[in-house]
Write a protein that holds these residues in place. Sequence first.
Motif, PDB file in Angstrom:
ATOM      1  N   LEU A  39       0.659  -1.192   0.176  1.00 58.51           N
ATOM      2  CA  LEU A  39       0.138  -0.016   0.096  1.00 58.51           C
ATOM      3  C   LEU A  39       0.891   1.421  -0.103  1.00 58.51           C
ATOM      4  N   LEU A  43      -1.116   6.943   2.918  1.00 57.11           N
ATOM      5  CA  LEU A  43      -2.653   6.672   3.129  1.00 57.11           C
ATOM      6  C   LEU A  43      -2.892   7.433   4.377  1.00 57.11           C
ATOM      7  N   GLY A  88      -1.803  -5.656   0.448  1.00 57.79           N
ATOM      8  CA  GLY A  88      -2.798  -4.594  -0.879  1.00 57.79           C
ATOM      9  C   GLY A  88      -3.960  -4.299  -0.217  1.00 57.79           C
ATOM     10  N   SER A  89      -4.342  -4.259   1.002  1.00 60.69           N
ATOM     11  CA  SER A  89      -5.765  -3.795   1.559  1.00 60.69           C
ATOM     12  C   SER A  89      -5.710  -3.554   2.948  1.00 60.69           C
ATOM     13  N   ILE A 110      -9.960  -0.089   1.759  1.00 58.33           N
ATOM     14  CA  ILE A 110      -8.961   0.592   0.650  1.00 58.33           C
ATOM     15  C   ILE A 110      -8.193  -0.610   0.094  1.00 58.33           C
ATOM     16  N   VAL A 112      -5.481  -2.002  -3.258  1.00 57.76           N
ATOM     17  CA  VAL A 112      -4.926  -1.927  -4.205  1.00 57.76           C
ATOM     18  C   VAL A 112      -4.597  -3.386  -4.902  1.00 57.76           C
ATOM     19  N   ASP A 113      -5.388  -3.631  -6.073  1.00 63.91           N
ATOM     20  CA  ASP A 113      -5.639  -4.914  -6.495  1.00 63.91           C
ATOM     21  C   ASP A 113      -4.280  -5.156  -7.363  1.00 63.91           C
ATOM     22  N   PRO A 115      -0.933  -3.255  -8.472  1.00 63.05           N
ATOM     23  CA  PRO A 115       0.017  -2.152  -8.140  1.00 63.05           C
ATOM     24  C   PRO A 115       0.329  -1.348  -9.696  1.00 63.05           C
ATOM     25  N   ILE A 120      -5.869   2.946  -6.879  1.00 61.35           N
ATOM     26  CA  ILE A 120      -6.495   2.447  -5.603  1.00 61.35           C
ATOM     27  C   ILE A 120      -7.839   2.733  -5.603  1.00 61.35           C
ATOM     28  N   GLN A 130     -12.179   5.047  -7.289  1.00 58.61           N
ATOM     29  CA  GLN A 130     -10.988   4.804  -7.807  1.00 58.61           C
ATOM     30  C   GLN A 130     -10.030   6.121  -7.787  1.00 58.61           C
ATOM     31  N   LEU A 133      -2.807   6.356  -7.379  1.00 63.13           N
ATOM     32  CA  LEU A 133      -1.941   5.853  -6.529  1.00 63.13           C
ATOM     33  C   LEU A 133      -1.000   7.053  -6.190  1.00 63.13           C
TER      34      LEU A 133
END
Length: 166
Positions: A39, A43, A88-89, A110, A112-113, A115, A120, A130, A133
């Motif tokens: 991530l 954030l 990733g989440s 939140i 990030v499937d 990168p 994001i 969406q 990033l």
Amino acid sequence: MHTFIIFLLLLLHTLPQPSSSSSISIEASIHDLLRSRGLPGGLLPKGVQSYYFSDDGRLEVNLNGPCLTRFETRVYFESVVKANLTYGSLTGVVGLSQEELFLWLPVKDIIVDDPTSGLILFDIGVAHKQMSLSLFEDPPDCRALQDDQGLGKNYMRKEKGFNVLK
């Protein structure tokens, strides 16, 4: 006496030394932790006092106090933000809200499937949003709120006004 001192020195030398990985995890910032889990570090804002991350993925972040910042829209952080952190989440987020069309909506997840997509995903309950990033590369400054400026009182004023109109 001389033999006793040699014995103590040998004993101390054989004790396990702290590994560098344990000192890194103690000194790592929350932003580094987020990056290590796929991530972006930005954030969460600057001003994190402390955080707790358990082996089962529970994350609790303590900020200096509630604050506002801006990504694409305004974002409100409560004093404590909680979530489940996996690669990733951040899921089950509590303590984070995002302004959408003059409404404050709680951020639930939140993710990030991929990168490489540069995107994001923010799940705000009624919709998925969406964003790039790149907005979250660096931790943002977060403007502290005084007790009389909190969103709770603004909610109350809006709610009271809405109830009167009913």
